[in-house]
Design a protein around this motif. Structure first.
Motif, PDB file in Angstrom:
ATOM      1  N   ASP A  56     -26.165  28.666   4.574  1.00 14.03           N
ATOM      2  CA  ASP A  56     -26.029  28.272   5.981  1.00 14.03           C
ATOM      3  C   ASP A  56     -26.713  26.936   6.242  1.00 14.03           C
ATOM      4  N   GLY A  57     -27.865  26.721   5.610  1.00 14.27           N
ATOM      5  CA  GLY A  57     -28.567  25.447   5.768  1.00 14.27           C
ATOM      6  C   GLY A  57     -27.718  24.285   5.288  1.00 14.27           C
ATOM      7  N   GLU A  58     -27.079  24.445   4.143  1.00 12.74           N
ATOM      8  CA  GLU A  58     -26.212  23.381   3.607  1.00 12.74           C
ATOM      9  C   GLU A  58     -25.034  23.124   4.551  1.00 12.74           C
ATOM     10  N   GLU A  59     -24.449  24.177   5.091  1.00 11.54           N
ATOM     11  CA  GLU A  59     -23.332  24.018   6.023  1.00 11.54           C
ATOM     12  C   GLU A  59     -23.768  23.252   7.277  1.00 11.54           C
ATOM     13  N   ILE A  60     -24.937  23.573   7.774  1.00  6.59           N
ATOM     14  CA  ILE A  60     -25.452  22.908   8.971  1.00  6.59           C
ATOM     15  C   ILE A  60     -25.748  21.444   8.680  1.00  6.59           C
ATOM     16  N   ILE A  61     -26.262  21.156   7.503  1.00  5.66           N
ATOM     17  CA  ILE A  61     -26.531  19.766   7.128  1.00  5.66           C
ATOM     18  C   ILE A  61     -25.222  18.980   7.094  1.00  5.66           C
ATOM     19  N   GLN A  62     -24.192  19.566   6.512  1.00  2.92           N
ATOM     20  CA  GLN A  62     -22.883  18.901   6.473  1.00  2.92           C
ATOM     21  C   GLN A  62     -22.387  18.612   7.890  1.00  2.92           C
ATOM     22  N   GLU A  63     -22.493  19.619   8.751  1.00  4.81           N
ATOM     23  CA  GLU A  63     -22.032  19.462  10.129  1.00  4.81           C
ATOM     24  C   GLU A  63     -22.862  18.408  10.868  1.00  4.81           C
ATOM     25  N   THR A  64     -24.161  18.399  10.622  1.00 10.80           N
ATOM     26  CA  THR A  64     -25.047  17.417  11.255  1.00 10.80           C
ATOM     27  C   THR A  64     -24.632  15.996  10.892  1.00 10.80           C
ATOM     28  N   PHE A  65     -24.345  15.761   9.621  1.00 11.83           N
ATOM     29  CA  PHE A  65     -23.996  14.409   9.203  1.00 11.83           C
ATOM     30  C   PHE A  65     -22.571  14.029   9.607  1.00 11.83           C
ATOM     31  N   LEU A  66     -21.714  15.009   9.782  1.00 10.73           N
ATOM     32  CA  LEU A  66     -20.404  14.716  10.351  1.00 10.73           C
ATOM     33  C   LEU A  66     -20.572  14.254  11.800  1.00 10.73           C
ATOM     34  N   PHE A  67     -21.429  14.964  12.545  1.00  9.69           N
ATOM     35  CA  PHE A  67     -21.716  14.545  13.920  1.00  9.69           C
ATOM     36  C   PHE A  67     -22.361  13.166  13.948  1.00  9.69           C
ATOM     37  N   LEU A  68     -23.231  12.892  12.991  1.00 12.14           N
ATOM     38  CA  LEU A  68     -23.866  11.575  12.929  1.00 12.14           C
ATOM     39  C   LEU A  68     -22.825  10.491  12.705  1.00 12.14           C
ATOM     40  N   PHE A  69     -21.919  10.720  11.781  1.00 12.85           N
ATOM     41  CA  PHE A  69     -20.866   9.742  11.516  1.00 12.85           C
ATOM     42  C   PHE A  69     -20.060   9.477  12.793  1.00 12.85           C
ATOM     43  N   GLN A  70     -19.678  10.543  13.478  1.00 16.72           N
ATOM     44  CA  GLN A  70     -18.915  10.392  14.723  1.00 16.72           C
ATOM     45  C   GLN A  70     -19.741   9.668  15.784  1.00 16.72           C
ATOM     46  N   HIS A  71     -21.008   9.999  15.861  1.00 12.00           N
ATOM     47  CA  HIS A  71     -21.921   9.371  16.823  1.00 12.00           C
ATOM     48  C   HIS A  71     -21.978   7.855  16.592  1.00 12.00           C
ATOM     49  N   LEU A  72     -22.153   7.473  15.321  1.00  8.26           N
ATOM     50  CA  LEU A  72     -22.243   6.050  14.997  1.00  8.26           C
ATOM     51  C   LEU A  72     -20.893   5.358  15.122  1.00  8.26           C
ATOM     52  N   GLN A  73     -19.843   6.072  14.788  1.00  9.06           N
ATOM     53  CA  GLN A  73     -18.491   5.509  14.889  1.00  9.06           C
ATOM     54  C   GLN A  73     -18.151   5.166  16.340  1.00  9.06           C
ATOM     55  N   GLN A  74     -18.667   5.976  17.265  1.00 12.07           N
ATOM     56  CA  GLN A  74     -18.429   5.742  18.685  1.00 12.07           C
ATOM     57  C   GLN A  74     -19.406   4.713  19.257  1.00 12.07           C
ATOM     58  N   LYS A  75     -20.175   4.098  18.364  1.00 11.64           N
ATOM     59  CA  LYS A  75     -21.124   3.047  18.721  1.00 11.64           C
ATOM     60  C   LYS A  75     -22.164   3.515  19.745  1.00 11.64           C
ATOM     61  N   LYS A  76     -22.597   4.762  19.601  1.00 15.47           N
ATOM     62  CA  LYS A  76     -23.643   5.301  20.469  1.00 15.47           C
ATOM     63  C   LYS A  76     -25.002   4.856  19.932  1.00 15.47           C
ATOM     64  N   SER A  77     -26.037   5.209  20.632  1.00 16.59           N
ATOM     65  CA  SER A  77     -27.392   4.730  20.338  1.00 16.59           C
ATOM     66  C   SER A  77     -27.822   5.012  18.903  1.00 16.59           C
ATOM     67  N   ARG A  78     -28.472   4.015  18.316  1.00 14.57           N
ATOM     68  CA  ARG A  78     -29.032   4.149  16.970  1.00 14.57           C
ATOM     69  C   ARG A  78     -30.543   4.346  17.045  1.00 14.57           C
TER      70      ARG A  78
END
Length: 189
Positions: A56-78
């Motif tokens: 479950d931890g590995e799955e959450i890490i994957q999901e977290t970094f997918l959200f990070l990619f989307q966050h940065l792709q949308q040019k949101k705060s760094r």
């Protein structure tokens, strides 16, 4: 099923394949992979301390970094990406733990402290007793205090912990001070 670092990084590289029609440079993908490599182990340790299974931890890490990619792709705060990553993982971890508790009857995987090997049997017994006292004190702490300790152990600053857990800076300071004092008393006995 264990997910290795190379499998996880390869999974993140699929992000580029999914977004090849978007105007994102490869450097964004590289940045996310670099952050993944930097924080994966620390995030997994923190998620395990929340009582989640390694899978479950590995799955959450994957999901977290997918959200990070989307966050940065949308040019949101760094601003403070480390705190942002831990906050997202923390929230996803709590949701998964609540879901898992309802479905699996509350099975948790407690955080383990590893004792140093002792040279003599007497020292091993003393170390074992000290470890048991510390684990008892740690498990008796309120969840919020345990989360503060784990995030601090991961190197987050008080302000970052406050942001991750949605607490005031003073509450984080009080929580850590109180928890560390309890642990110190238990370790000195």
């Amino acid at each position: 099923m264990e997910i290795s670092n190379s499998d996880s990084a390869a999974g993140l590289s699929l992000l580029g394949a999914r977004t090849e029609h978007s105007p994102q440079p490869a450097s964004l993908e590289q940045e996310v992979i670099s952050l993944f490599d930097q924080f994966r182990d620390r995030l997994l340790g923190y998620l395990l301390s929340l009582g989640l299974s390694p899978y479950d931890g590995e799955e959450i890490i994957q999901e977290t970094f997918l959200f990070l990619f989307q966050h940065l792709q949308q040019k949101k705060s760094r601003k403070n990406l480390r705190g942002w990553i831990f906050r997202v993982a923390h929230n996803l971890g709590l949701k998964a733990r609540a879901r898992g508790s309802r479905m699996s009857g509350g099975e948790h995987y407690p955080m383990e402290l590893h004792a140093d090997p002792a040279p003599s049997p007497e020292e091993q017994v003393m170390t074992g007793q000290r470890r048991q006292r510390l684990l008892a004190v740690l498990s008796a702490l309120p969840d919020q205090d345990q989360h503060c300790l784990c995030l601090r152990a991961e190197g987050l600053r008080y302000r970052e912990i406050a942001e991750v857990l949605g607490m005031s800076l003073g509450a984080v300071s009080n929580s850590l001070g109180r928890s560390l004092a309890r642990l110190a008393r238990a370790g000195d006995r």
